[in-house]
Design a protein around this motif. Structure first.
Motif, PDB file in Angstrom:
ATOM      1  N   SER A  93      -4.420  12.621   4.225  1.00 46.03           N
ATOM      2  CA  SER A  93      -3.477  13.457   3.476  1.00 46.03           C
ATOM      3  C   SER A  93      -3.545  14.887   3.978  1.00 46.03           C
ATOM      4  O   SER A  93      -4.579  15.342   4.461  1.00 46.03           O
ATOM      5  CB  SER A  93      -3.803  13.412   1.980  1.00 46.03           C
ATOM      6  N   TRP A 107       0.856  -1.188   0.000  1.00 47.80           N
ATOM      7  CA  TRP A 107       0.000   0.000   0.000  1.00 47.80           C
ATOM      8  C   TRP A 107       0.889   1.233   0.000  1.00 47.80           C
ATOM      9  O   TRP A 107       1.897   1.290   0.711  1.00 47.80           O
ATOM     10  CB  TRP A 107      -0.891  -0.041   1.239  1.00 47.80           C
ATOM     11  N   LYS A 108       0.532   2.225  -0.802  1.00 42.24           N
ATOM     12  CA  LYS A 108       1.322   3.444  -0.894  1.00 42.24           C
ATOM     13  C   LYS A 108       0.809   4.472   0.098  1.00 42.24           C
ATOM     14  O   LYS A 108      -0.325   4.944  -0.007  1.00 42.24           O
ATOM     15  CB  LYS A 108       1.286   4.014  -2.315  1.00 42.24           C
ATOM     16  N   ASN A 109       1.634   4.817   1.062  1.00 40.54           N
ATOM     17  CA  ASN A 109       1.271   5.797   2.078  1.00 40.54           C
ATOM     18  C   ASN A 109       1.263   7.189   1.444  1.00 40.54           C
ATOM     19  O   ASN A 109       2.292   7.661   0.956  1.00 40.54           O
ATOM     20  CB  ASN A 109       2.288   5.743   3.229  1.00 40.54           C
ATOM     21  N   PRO A 110       0.105   7.863   1.426  1.00 43.78           N
ATOM     22  CA  PRO A 110       0.026   9.178   0.774  1.00 43.78           C
ATOM     23  C   PRO A 110       0.852  10.254   1.471  1.00 43.78           C
ATOM     24  O   PRO A 110       1.178  11.270   0.859  1.00 43.78           O
ATOM     25  CB  PRO A 110      -1.475   9.499   0.824  1.00 43.78           C
ATOM     26  N   LYS A 111       1.180  10.038   2.717  1.00 46.31           N
ATOM     27  CA  LYS A 111       1.966  11.051   3.436  1.00 46.31           C
ATOM     28  C   LYS A 111       3.451  10.956   3.103  1.00 46.31           C
ATOM     29  O   LYS A 111       4.153  11.960   3.048  1.00 46.31           O
ATOM     30  CB  LYS A 111       1.759  10.909   4.946  1.00 46.31           C
ATOM     31  N   THR A 112       3.949   9.730   2.923  1.00 47.95           N
ATOM     32  CA  THR A 112       5.375   9.534   2.676  1.00 47.95           C
ATOM     33  C   THR A 112       5.692   9.200   1.222  1.00 47.95           C
ATOM     34  O   THR A 112       6.853   9.257   0.819  1.00 47.95           O
ATOM     35  CB  THR A 112       5.908   8.397   3.559  1.00 47.95           C
ATOM     36  N   GLU A 113       4.636   8.799   0.461  1.00 50.70           N
ATOM     37  CA  GLU A 113       4.802   8.351  -0.920  1.00 50.70           C
ATOM     38  C   GLU A 113       5.614   7.060  -1.002  1.00 50.70           C
ATOM     39  O   GLU A 113       6.125   6.710  -2.065  1.00 50.70           O
ATOM     40  CB  GLU A 113       5.469   9.437  -1.783  1.00 50.70           C
ATOM     41  N   LEU A 114       5.731   6.358   0.111  1.00 52.35           N
ATOM     42  CA  LEU A 114       6.469   5.099   0.140  1.00 52.35           C
ATOM     43  C   LEU A 114       5.500   3.924   0.170  1.00 52.35           C
ATOM     44  O   LEU A 114       4.415   4.012   0.741  1.00 52.35           O
ATOM     45  CB  LEU A 114       7.374   5.047   1.383  1.00 52.35           C
ATOM     46  N   TRP A 115       5.920   2.822  -0.438  1.00 49.68           N
ATOM     47  CA  TRP A 115       5.122   1.601  -0.398  1.00 49.68           C
ATOM     48  C   TRP A 115       5.394   0.860   0.895  1.00 49.68           C
ATOM     49  O   TRP A 115       6.554   0.710   1.297  1.00 49.68           O
ATOM     50  CB  TRP A 115       5.450   0.708  -1.593  1.00 49.68           C
ATOM     51  N   GLU A 116       4.336   0.422   1.559  1.00 53.75           N
ATOM     52  CA  GLU A 116       4.461  -0.283   2.826  1.00 53.75           C
ATOM     53  C   GLU A 116       3.729  -1.618   2.758  1.00 53.75           C
ATOM     54  O   GLU A 116       2.734  -1.761   2.037  1.00 53.75           O
ATOM     55  CB  GLU A 116       3.845   0.534   3.969  1.00 53.75           C
TER      56      GLU A 116
END
Length: 217
Positions: free
Chosen positions: A216, A134-143
């Motif tokens: 966000s 899942w892509k965290n909208p706050k960090t733009e990283l995939w988790e």
């Protein structure tokens, strides 16, 4: 459902209970008495080398069309559910815990009795779960993000809540994690009441109306 749980077992005990082969040196976590959705928690899954690995994953998914994070997935029909079926086929995992908490429904305005449920002789026990990227909208990283499976309640849980965590028997850990062409629906059983114990631990208010790290800015 499963909205709060406790984990008192340390990393070594979890590694022994779930036969973890890798990820121990890179994974750090502390015991706790009340873990909630959106927190980072240790999860056991099968990596690409076929080894049981432990890794920190975030508890809950946030979908654009839903106001609240999804931290549970229904066991019934999961093999057909649009959002969950791929995760159940390819992303099964186990969440170690020593107790879960449920709050009994009461009249509006009254505090809800809080119950602790344990499985005597299984400390820790394994909760059936699934994970997805899942892509965290706050960090733009995939988790890696997980949800705990739930099913119909047994006789002990039914007076408290209409859903219950799907617990795995220790003998089923290997089969649940192993890659299969057909999802192991037969492992998503209702744990008999005589294998569990419930204790009233207080009266508190519970809410998921907290500030969400998924929101966000």
């Amino acid at each position: 459902m499963c909205g709060r749980y406790k984990r008192r077992s340390d990393k070594q005990r979890i590694a022994e209970t779930f036969a973890v082969a890798t990820g121990l040196d890179e994974t750090f976590f502390d015991p706790g008495d009340d873990f909630s959705p959106q927190s980072m928690q240790p999860v056991v899954y099968l990596n690409q080398n076929g080894e049981r690995q432990i890794e920190m994953m975030r508890w809950a998914f946030k979908l654009p069309d839903r106001p609240r994070p999804l931290f549970n997935a229904r066991s019934e029909g999961i093999e057909h559910a649009k959002f969950w079926k791929d995760a159940f086929l390819k992303g099964r995992c186990i969440v170690p815990a020593d107790a879960i908490y449920e709050w009994q429904e009461v009249e509006k305005g009254k505090k809800k009795p809080k119950y602790e449920f344990v499985i005597p002789g299984q400390e820790p026990f394994g909760m059936a779960a699934v994970w997805k990227l899942w892509k965290n909208p706050k960090t733009e990283l995939w988790e890696r993000t997980f949800a705990v499976l739930t099913g119909e309640p047994n006789e002990l849980m039914a007076p408290i809540h209409d859903r219950m965590t799907t617990f795995l028997e220790p003998r089923d850990y290997t089969e649940y994690l192993a890659p299969t062409e057909r999802p192991p629906l037969h492992l998503l059983r209702i744990l008999p009441s005589d294998k569990m114990r419930a204790t009233l631990v207080g009266e508190t208010s519970i809410t998921n109306q907290q500030v969400s790290l998924f929101d966000s800015q």
